[in-house]
Write a protein that holds these residues in place. Structure first.
Motif, short mmCIF file in Angstrom:
data_model
loop_
_atom_site.label_atom_id
_atom_site.label_comp_id
_atom_site.label_asym_id
_atom_site.label_seq_id
_atom_site.Cartn_x
_atom_site.Cartn_y
_atom_site.Cartn_z
N ILE A 21 34.44 29.38 46.20
CA ILE A 21 34.40 30.87 45.80
C ILE A 21 33.31 30.67 44.45
CG2 ILE A 21 36.67 32.31 45.08
CD1 ILE A 21 38.66 30.80 46.45
N THR A 24 43.44 33.45 45.97
CA THR A 24 42.38 32.01 46.22
C THR A 24 43.30 30.65 46.69
OG1 THR A 24 42.29 31.43 44.12
CG2 THR A 24 40.67 33.41 44.41
N LEU A 71 43.55 28.51 43.98
CA LEU A 71 42.89 27.70 42.96
C LEU A 71 44.43 28.24 42.46
CD1 LEU A 71 38.90 28.71 42.67
CD2 LEU A 71 40.18 26.86 44.01
N ILE A 116 45.33 34.96 40.79
CA ILE A 116 43.90 34.41 41.06
C ILE A 116 45.01 33.36 42.30
CG2 ILE A 116 42.54 32.83 40.28
CD1 ILE A 116 42.75 34.52 37.96
N GLU A 117 46.27 32.86 42.07
CA GLU A 117 46.37 31.55 42.69
C GLU A 117 46.84 32.01 43.88
OE1 GLU A 117 49.63 29.86 39.67
OE2 GLU A 117 48.23 29.21 38.58
N VAL A 121 33.83 36.68 42.46
CA VAL A 121 35.66 36.34 43.50
C VAL A 121 36.36 36.50 42.11
CG1 VAL A 121 36.34 36.28 44.85
CG2 VAL A 121 33.86 36.74 45.09
N ILE A 122 36.48 35.47 41.39
CA ILE A 122 37.13 35.27 40.22
C ILE A 122 37.38 36.39 39.43
CG2 ILE A 122 39.11 34.23 39.46
CD1 ILE A 122 37.10 30.94 41.11
N ASP A 141 38.98 22.78 41.45
CA ASP A 141 40.66 23.20 41.66
C ASP A 141 41.04 23.93 40.57
OD1 ASP A 141 41.27 21.10 40.93
OD2 ASP A 141 42.69 21.39 42.75
#
Length: 118
Positions: free
Chosen positions: A14, A100, A102, A96-97, A18-19, A65
């Motif tokens: 990713i 994604t 992550l 985010i978590e 994007v993040i 990650d």
């Protein structure tokens, strides 16, 4: 370095852009935030970014990650900065978590200015 998830089917990379976009959009939904500011606010000049450029107020450091997010924000005058920052941190970390998969290790809030909302 991009965020990376590995499962039994393969690897998912990713991109940091994007993040950054996810973090910027999540932050702008928080109460007490006027907007995102540029990461390089030199000479005391703070530029308030339009909604389509929110990722310019975000810097992401990805290591496998694990994610660390730096946000550069302008808060509304009259709000308690610590409460606004806590709300932003919770919202950004959750988004985010959940989107994604992550793990967000840390979210750093850099208040670049205070603005009176009209």
């Amino acid at each position: 370095m991009a965020g990376k998830l590995t499962n039994k089917y393969g690897t998912i990379n990713i991109d940091e852009n994007v993040i950054e976009t996810i973090a910027g959009l999540a932050a702008t939904e928080s109460y007490g935030l006027v907007g995102m500011s540029s990461r390089n606010a030199t000479d005391g000049l703070v530029e308030l970014l339009k909604k389509e450029h929110v990722k310019k107020g975000v810097k992401v450091y990805a290591d496998g990650d694990r994610i660390i997010v730096d946000l550069f924000v302008v808060v509304q005058f009259g709000t308690k900065i610590s409460v606004v920052a806590d709300n932003i941190i919770d919202k950004v970390k959750y988004n985010i978590e959940s989107i994604t998969g992550l793990k967000v290790e840390k979210v750093n809030i850099n208040v670049q200015g205070v603005r009176v909302q009209k």
